[in-house]
Design an enzyme around this catalytic site. Structure first.
Site, PDB file in Angstrom:
ATOM      1  N   SER A   8      14.469  36.949  73.740  1.00  0.00           N
ATOM      2  CA  SER A   8      13.015  37.048  73.586  1.00  0.00           C
ATOM      3  C   SER A   8      12.485  35.816  72.851  1.00  0.00           C
ATOM      4  O   SER A   8      12.769  35.596  71.672  1.00  0.00           O
ATOM      5  CB  SER A   8      12.640  38.304  72.809  1.00  0.00           C
ATOM      6  OG  SER A   8      11.255  38.274  72.563  1.00  0.00           O
ATOM      7  N   HIS A  33      12.774  36.393  78.189  1.00  0.00           N
ATOM      8  CA  HIS A  33      11.878  37.517  77.934  1.00  0.00           C
ATOM      9  C   HIS A  33      10.670  36.981  77.170  1.00  0.00           C
ATOM     10  O   HIS A  33      10.803  36.355  76.114  1.00  0.00           O
ATOM     11  CB  HIS A  33      12.598  38.606  77.137  1.00  0.00           C
ATOM     12  CG  HIS A  33      11.766  39.833  76.954  1.00  0.00           C
ATOM     13  ND1 HIS A  33      11.608  40.792  77.936  1.00  0.00           N
ATOM     14  CD2 HIS A  33      11.018  40.267  75.908  1.00  0.00           C
ATOM     15  CE1 HIS A  33      10.822  41.753  77.491  1.00  0.00           C
ATOM     16  NE2 HIS A  33      10.436  41.458  76.260  1.00  0.00           N
ATOM     17  N   MET A  37       1.108  39.733  73.565  1.00  0.00           N
ATOM     18  CA  MET A  37       0.470  40.771  72.733  1.00  0.00           C
ATOM     19  C   MET A  37      -0.988  40.400  72.494  1.00  0.00           C
ATOM     20  O   MET A  37      -1.276  39.238  72.181  1.00  0.00           O
ATOM     21  CB  MET A  37       1.183  40.854  71.381  1.00  0.00           C
ATOM     22  CG  MET A  37       2.671  41.106  71.496  1.00  0.00           C
ATOM     23  SD  MET A  37       3.419  41.119  69.861  1.00  0.00           S
ATOM     24  CE  MET A  37       5.133  41.373  70.296  1.00  0.00           C
ATOM     25  N   HIS A  66       6.618  40.559  79.542  1.00  0.00           N
ATOM     26  CA  HIS A  66       6.343  41.902  79.017  1.00  0.00           C
ATOM     27  C   HIS A  66       4.936  41.913  78.433  1.00  0.00           C
ATOM     28  O   HIS A  66       4.697  41.300  77.395  1.00  0.00           O
ATOM     29  CB  HIS A  66       7.417  42.207  77.951  1.00  0.00           C
ATOM     30  CG  HIS A  66       7.219  43.488  77.222  1.00  0.00           C
ATOM     31  ND1 HIS A  66       7.897  43.763  76.048  1.00  0.00           N
ATOM     32  CD2 HIS A  66       6.460  44.580  77.477  1.00  0.00           C
ATOM     33  CE1 HIS A  66       7.548  44.971  75.615  1.00  0.00           C
ATOM     34  NE2 HIS A  66       6.676  45.482  76.465  1.00  0.00           N
ATOM     35  N   MET A  68       2.025  43.490  76.499  1.00  0.00           N
ATOM     36  CA  MET A  68       1.597  44.521  75.552  1.00  0.00           C
ATOM     37  C   MET A  68       0.102  44.320  75.358  1.00  0.00           C
ATOM     38  O   MET A  68      -0.356  43.886  74.291  1.00  0.00           O
ATOM     39  CB  MET A  68       2.384  44.381  74.238  1.00  0.00           C
ATOM     40  CG  MET A  68       3.811  44.889  74.380  1.00  0.00           C
ATOM     41  SD  MET A  68       4.928  44.175  73.175  1.00  0.00           S
ATOM     42  CE  MET A  68       5.350  42.651  74.008  1.00  0.00           C
ATOM     43  N   MET A 137      11.282  50.816  75.341  1.00  0.00           N
ATOM     44  CA  MET A 137      11.122  50.225  74.010  1.00  0.00           C
ATOM     45  C   MET A 137      11.994  50.991  73.023  1.00  0.00           C
ATOM     46  O   MET A 137      11.874  52.211  72.886  1.00  0.00           O
ATOM     47  CB  MET A 137       9.657  50.300  73.551  1.00  0.00           C
ATOM     48  CG  MET A 137       8.704  49.361  74.270  1.00  0.00           C
ATOM     49  SD  MET A 137       9.209  47.625  74.337  1.00  0.00           S
ATOM     50  CE  MET A 137       9.402  47.229  72.604  1.00  0.00           C
ATOM     51  N   GLY A 144       9.019  41.399  66.396  1.00  0.00           N
ATOM     52  CA  GLY A 144      10.457  41.231  66.489  1.00  0.00           C
ATOM     53  C   GLY A 144      11.089  41.676  65.175  1.00  0.00           C
ATOM     54  O   GLY A 144      10.391  41.921  64.179  1.00  0.00           O
ATOM     55  N   ASP A 175      14.567  47.085  74.994  1.00  0.00           N
ATOM     56  CA  ASP A 175      13.898  46.026  74.227  1.00  0.00           C
ATOM     57  C   ASP A 175      13.622  46.489  72.796  1.00  0.00           C
ATOM     58  O   ASP A 175      12.860  47.433  72.587  1.00  0.00           O
ATOM     59  CB  ASP A 175      12.588  45.681  74.942  1.00  0.00           C
ATOM     60  CG  ASP A 175      11.838  44.528  74.292  1.00  0.00           C
ATOM     61  OD1 ASP A 175      12.368  43.908  73.363  1.00  0.00           O
ATOM     62  OD2 ASP A 175      10.710  44.256  74.756  1.00  0.00           O
ATOM     63  N   GLY A 177      15.534  45.544  68.690  1.00  0.00           N
ATOM     64  CA  GLY A 177      16.664  45.828  67.807  1.00  0.00           C
ATOM     65  C   GLY A 177      18.014  45.823  68.502  1.00  0.00           C
ATOM     66  O   GLY A 177      18.969  46.443  68.005  1.00  0.00           O
TER      67      GLY A 177
HETATM   68  C1  DX5 Z   1       8.638  43.790  70.510  1.00  0.00           C
HETATM   69  C2  DX5 Z   1       8.939  42.892  71.671  1.00  0.00           C
HETATM   70  C3  DX5 Z   1      10.354  42.505  71.753  1.00  0.00           C
HETATM   71  C4  DX5 Z   1      10.843  41.684  70.583  1.00  0.00           C
HETATM   72  C5  DX5 Z   1      12.303  42.016  70.389  1.00  0.00           C
HETATM   73  O1  DX5 Z   1       7.364  44.275  70.630  1.00  0.00           O
HETATM   74  O2  DX5 Z   1       8.618  43.525  72.896  1.00  0.00           O
HETATM   75  O3  DX5 Z   1      10.669  41.848  72.972  1.00  0.00           O
HETATM   76  O4  DX5 Z   1      10.687  40.307  70.770  1.00  0.00           O
HETATM   77  O5  DX5 Z   1      12.743  41.428  69.229  1.00  0.00           O
HETATM   78  P1  DX5 Z   1      14.032  41.939  68.449  1.00  0.00           P
HETATM   79  O6  DX5 Z   1      15.195  41.771  69.394  1.00  0.00           O
HETATM   80  O7  DX5 Z   1      14.070  41.056  67.265  1.00  0.00           O
HETATM   81  O8  DX5 Z   1      13.788  43.394  68.127  1.00  0.00           O
HETATM   82 ZN    ZN Z   2       9.436  42.636  74.826  1.00  0.00          ZN
END
Ligand code: DX5
Ligand code: ZN
Length: 218
Positions: A8, A33, A37, A66, A68, A137, A144, A175, A177
């Protein structure tokens, strides 16, 4: 089963974006990825078209975008123009999801739908056959670096059953953690695409971290 590792870009160093993109190009990763947002659907703003274009200029791998954002229908053509190959919208953000999914496909992209941690798999029953990908999710979207929600395993398993029952070709992507501690169990439950942001980009050697993740699910 083919697997996909999707670093990501949200966790990359934006001051050295070209270098980060080239690292992913040369690594064992499969996709980029890209998290968009809007500060409305989620409590954070990431980046938009100019940054995606800049990534696309150097990227040699699939662009997994992705969204959001609310009202994603307004921008479907624009995301195609800036280089999206897979376009994923949130179930919670689409009133006419079937129409949105068809519009994404008509624009020449693969169509994905994402579910927030509280949204049950069952809501996909009547759309699953039309989807190329479902993004589960495993954290609340927006940032992140959050910790993985354990209930995700159960959801992946339920989704796998729904996909088999519906004879759908949808890929299961997870997606949030994702680390070397949970990726194998996710794969065992049926996921084949794995997003990893901070675990890759905040590690000492992102290239070898990607290699490790890929090896765990290959
Ligand atoms: C969160 C994003 C993820 C994020 C994942 O809203 O959609 O793609 O970048 O980051 P990590 O892997 O650090 O959880
Ligand atoms: Zn994502």
């Amino acid at each position: 089963m083919k697997t996909y590792i999707a670093p990501s870009i949200l966790s990359a160093d934006f001051g050295n974006l070209q270098q980060e993109v080239e690292m992913v190009n040369k690594s064992d990763a499969d996709w980029f990825h890209i998290d968009v947002m809007d500060g409305v659907f989620v409590p954070n703003i990431s980046f938009g078209m100019p940054v995606i274009s800049a990534i696309k200029k150097h990227a040699t791998k699939t662009m997994d975008v992705h969204l959001m954002i609310v009202n994603p229908d307004r921008y479907i053509e624009d995301f195609k123009k800036v280089g999206a190959d897979i376009l994923t919208v949130h179930y919670e953000a689409c009133t006419h999801l079937h129409r949105t999914v068809q519009a994404i496909k008509a624009a020449g992209m693969k169509a994905g739908v994402s579910l927030n941690p509280h949204t049950p798999i069952a809501v996909l029953e009547d759309i699953i056959a039309d989807l190329d990908l479902v993004l589960i999710m495993s954290v609340n979207p927006g940032f992140g670096g959050q910790s993985f929600i354990e209930n995700t395993y159960k959801k992946v398993e339920q989704l796998k059953n729904l996909i088999e029952f519906s004879e759908s070709d949808a890929i299961i992507e997870v997606d949030g953690g994702v680390t070397d501690q949970n990726i194998q169990k996710l794969a065992d439950k049926g996921a084949t695409a794995f997003v990893a942001g901070s675990f890759v980009f905040k590690s000492k050697n992102p290239t070898s971290t990607i290699k490790t993740l890929k090896a765990l699910v290959s």
